[in-house]
Scaffold this motif. Structure first.
Motif, mmCIF file in Angstrom:
data_model
loop_
_atom_site.group_PDB
_atom_site.id
_atom_site.type_symbol
_atom_site.label_atom_id
_atom_site.label_comp_id
_atom_site.label_asym_id
_atom_site.label_seq_id
_atom_site.Cartn_x
_atom_site.Cartn_y
_atom_site.Cartn_z
ATOM 1 N N TYR A 1 0.855 -1.035 0.073
ATOM 2 C CA TYR A 1 0.000 -0.074 0.071
ATOM 3 C C TYR A 1 0.837 1.231 0.151
ATOM 4 O O TYR A 1 1.889 1.263 0.308
ATOM 5 N N ARG A 2 0.356 2.212 -0.758
ATOM 6 C CA ARG A 2 1.150 3.312 -0.550
ATOM 7 C C ARG A 2 0.915 4.142 0.804
ATOM 8 O O ARG A 2 -0.072 3.899 1.504
ATOM 9 N N LEU A 3 1.858 4.904 1.276
ATOM 10 C CA LEU A 3 1.642 5.505 2.635
ATOM 11 C C LEU A 3 0.507 6.460 2.672
ATOM 12 O O LEU A 3 0.350 7.203 1.699
ATOM 13 N N GLY A 4 -0.337 6.214 3.720
ATOM 14 C CA GLY A 4 -1.485 6.788 3.864
ATOM 15 C C GLY A 4 -2.795 6.295 3.249
ATOM 16 O O GLY A 4 -4.109 6.577 3.656
ATOM 17 N N GLU A 5 -2.675 5.256 2.575
ATOM 18 C CA GLU A 5 -3.483 4.572 1.832
ATOM 19 C C GLU A 5 -3.878 3.294 2.318
ATOM 20 O O GLU A 5 -4.612 2.406 1.865
#
Length: 93
Positions: free
Chosen positions: A18-22
């Protein structure tokens, strides 16, 4: 097993990126108290000992293996650091 076979096996591991914040919301177990998490862990620990073919240890807390590191006051800490430097210097020479 050679490295190519191991690489192929790892390709089936359930890993998600996952992307950071997602990131998805944390599972419900992350909101449990320490007591609840320990209660969930205990049956797993007993099962692990059983699967290993060993009996659960029956020693007292004072006989448990391990080292206790107690926080030192600043004066003790300074003496330990100095002693450590002296021992390191002696070892290197």
């Amino acid at each position: 097993m050679d490295s190519n076979a191991r690489r192929k096996k790892r390709g089936n591991w359930p890993i998600r990126r996952y992307r950071l914040g997602e990131e998805p919301d944390l599972p419900a177990c992350s909101t449990n108290t320490a007591e609840q998490r320990l209660a969930m862990m205990w049956p797993l620990a007993k099962q692990s000992w059983l699967l290993a073919g060993k009996e659960l240890p029956t020693y007292s807390r004072s006989q448990m293996p391990g080292i206790v590191h107690r926080p030192a006051n600043p004066a003790q800490q300074a003496r330990r650091q100095l002693r450590s430097r002296v021992l390191t210097t002696r070892w290197r020479s």
